[in-house]
Design an enzyme around this catalytic site. Structure first.
Site, PDB file in Angstrom:
ATOM      1  N   HIS A  17     -30.339   2.528 -14.571  1.00 31.10           N
ATOM      2  CA  HIS A  17     -30.016   1.848 -13.309  1.00 31.10           C
ATOM      3  C   HIS A  17     -30.547   0.408 -13.331  1.00 31.10           C
ATOM      4  O   HIS A  17     -29.853  -0.532 -12.949  1.00 31.10           O
ATOM      5  CB  HIS A  17     -30.674   2.557 -12.115  1.00 31.10           C
ATOM      6  CG  HIS A  17     -30.136   3.921 -11.805  1.00 31.10           C
ATOM      7  ND1 HIS A  17     -30.958   4.994 -11.577  1.00 31.10           N
ATOM      8  CD2 HIS A  17     -28.874   4.377 -11.646  1.00 31.10           C
ATOM      9  CE1 HIS A  17     -30.213   6.068 -11.290  1.00 31.10           C
ATOM     10  NE2 HIS A  17     -28.953   5.711 -11.334  1.00 31.10           N
ATOM     11  N   LYS A  41     -27.108  16.509   1.056  1.00 31.61           N
ATOM     12  CA  LYS A  41     -27.826  16.819  -0.180  1.00 31.61           C
ATOM     13  C   LYS A  41     -29.326  16.745   0.079  1.00 31.61           C
ATOM     14  O   LYS A  41     -29.775  15.860   0.780  1.00 31.61           O
ATOM     15  CB  LYS A  41     -27.470  15.775  -1.247  1.00 31.61           C
ATOM     16  CG  LYS A  41     -26.612  16.323  -2.376  1.00 31.61           C
ATOM     17  CD  LYS A  41     -25.942  15.266  -3.204  1.00 31.61           C
ATOM     18  CE  LYS A  41     -26.698  14.548  -4.265  1.00 31.61           C
ATOM     19  NZ  LYS A  41     -25.870  13.634  -5.064  1.00 31.61           N
ATOM     20  N   ARG A  90     -21.140   5.591 -18.081  1.00 26.52           N
ATOM     21  CA  ARG A  90     -21.890   6.067 -19.245  1.00 26.52           C
ATOM     22  C   ARG A  90     -20.982   6.700 -20.287  1.00 26.52           C
ATOM     23  O   ARG A  90     -21.038   6.379 -21.447  1.00 26.52           O
ATOM     24  CB  ARG A  90     -22.927   7.119 -18.821  1.00 26.52           C
ATOM     25  CG  ARG A  90     -24.171   6.531 -18.256  1.00 26.52           C
ATOM     26  CD  ARG A  90     -24.951   7.548 -17.498  1.00 26.52           C
ATOM     27  NE  ARG A  90     -24.216   7.973 -16.315  1.00 26.52           N
ATOM     28  CZ  ARG A  90     -24.700   8.753 -15.378  1.00 26.52           C
ATOM     29  NH1 ARG A  90     -25.900   9.244 -15.495  1.00 26.52           N
ATOM     30  NH2 ARG A  90     -23.976   9.074 -14.332  1.00 26.52           N
TER      31      ARG A  90
HETATM   32  P1  ADP Z   1     -24.394   8.704  -7.763  1.00 31.01           P
HETATM   33  O1  ADP Z   1     -24.945   9.949  -7.164  1.00 31.01           O
HETATM   34  O2  ADP Z   1     -23.633   7.846  -6.820  1.00 31.01           O
HETATM   35  O3  ADP Z   1     -23.687   8.862  -9.102  1.00 31.01           O
HETATM   36  P2  ADP Z   1     -26.612   7.689  -9.287  1.00 31.01           P
HETATM   37  O4  ADP Z   1     -27.895   7.192  -8.748  1.00 31.01           O
HETATM   38  O5  ADP Z   1     -26.647   8.900 -10.151  1.00 31.01           O
HETATM   39  O6  ADP Z   1     -25.701   7.858  -8.033  1.00 31.01           O
HETATM   40  O7  ADP Z   1     -25.879   6.537 -10.108  1.00 31.01           O
HETATM   41  C1  ADP Z   1     -25.560   5.318  -9.517  1.00 31.01           C
HETATM   42  C2  ADP Z   1     -24.711   4.507 -10.460  1.00 31.01           C
HETATM   43  O8  ADP Z   1     -25.448   4.202 -11.638  1.00 31.01           O
HETATM   44  C3  ADP Z   1     -23.437   5.187 -10.960  1.00 31.01           C
HETATM   45  O9  ADP Z   1     -22.427   4.210 -11.096  1.00 31.01           O
HETATM   46  C4  ADP Z   1     -23.821   5.709 -12.309  1.00 31.01           C
HETATM   47  O10 ADP Z   1     -22.695   5.830 -13.169  1.00 31.01           O
HETATM   48  C5  ADP Z   1     -24.736   4.601 -12.770  1.00 31.01           C
HETATM   49  N1  ADP Z   1     -25.679   5.066 -13.782  1.00 31.01           N
HETATM   50  C6  ADP Z   1     -26.502   6.123 -13.716  1.00 31.01           C
HETATM   51  N2  ADP Z   1     -27.237   6.246 -14.852  1.00 31.01           N
HETATM   52  C7  ADP Z   1     -26.842   5.233 -15.660  1.00 31.01           C
HETATM   53  C8  ADP Z   1     -27.198   4.816 -16.982  1.00 31.01           C
HETATM   54  N3  ADP Z   1     -28.078   5.505 -17.704  1.00 31.01           N
HETATM   55  N4  ADP Z   1     -26.579   3.717 -17.475  1.00 31.01           N
HETATM   56  C9  ADP Z   1     -25.672   3.059 -16.742  1.00 31.01           C
HETATM   57  N5  ADP Z   1     -25.275   3.405 -15.508  1.00 31.01           N
HETATM   58  C10 ADP Z   1     -25.856   4.475 -14.968  1.00 31.01           C
END
Ligand code: ADP
Length: 165
Positions: A17, A41, A90
């Site tokens: 992130h 959730k 990803r």
């Molecule tokens: P959500 O529940 O909306 O998917 P997340 O917090 O899991 O929220 O992810 C937020 C965003 O960050 C999403 O676009 C996700 O694809 C991206 N993301 C999560 N992990 C990674 C990573 N390791 N590398 C790049 N982008 C990521």
């Protein structure tokens, strides 16, 4: 003046992130990290904890701020006058859902477009879910989350399980 929102659960924020936040902040004028307060959730960290962890991590990035939001992302975009949504991709498994969301959001608010950033290679396997699973079993999460988050995750696991780590 381009204002973008990077929305997500950030439960907790990972190095993947943070990498997206840093890279996106270099391409837009203002970046709002939008932390979704989803009442359906039960999150690991409360909304305030997630926002406060992000605030600590972005304090050196002058054009980035963290805000919580609930409801529709397009409404949050309207309220904050943001026109770009940033999402990280990803793997191919992310693609179908992300495309559907991007198209839905554009339909709901044609002023909003989604831009995807490809994950950096070293973080392509990383997710908040993986971090929680590893932490629950006492695994080493130092390669997964930023330094200030390590302690917070360990404390939270202890709080939830009564485990000594
Ligand atoms: P959500 O529940 O909306 O998917 P997340 O917090 O899991 O929220 O992810 C937020 C965003 O960050 C999403 O676009 C996700 O694809 C991206 N993301 C999560 N992990 C990674 C990573 N390791 N590398 C790049 N982008 C990521």
């Amino acid at each position: 003046m381009i204002r973008a929102i990077y929305p997500g659960s950030f439960d907790p924020v990972t190095l993947g992130h943070l990498d997206i936040i840093k890279r996106a902040s270099q391409t837009v004028d203002e970046l709002i990290v939008g932390v979704l307060n989803n009442s359906g959730k039960t999150p690991f960290f409360t909304i305030d904890e997630r926002v406060s962890m992000l605030e600590e991590l972005i304090k050196e990035l002058p054009n980035v701020k963290a805000m919580s939001f609930s409801g529709l992302l397009v409404d949050f975009a309207r309220e904050t006058k943001a026109t770009i949504v940033v999402r990280g991709l990803r793997a191919i498994s992310d693609f179908e859902y992300e495309l559907q969301m991007a198209q839905t959001n554009h339909k709901l608010n044609p002023q909003v477009d989604t831009m995807f950033l490809a994950t950096s290679l070293e973080y392509s396997y990383l997710s908040s879910t993986i971090v929680k699973e590893v932490a629950f079993f006492n695994g080493d999460i130092r390669e997964f989350v930023p330094e200030p988050v390590i302690k917070r995750v360990r404390e939270k696991v202890r709080e939830k399980t009564g485990q000594v780590m």
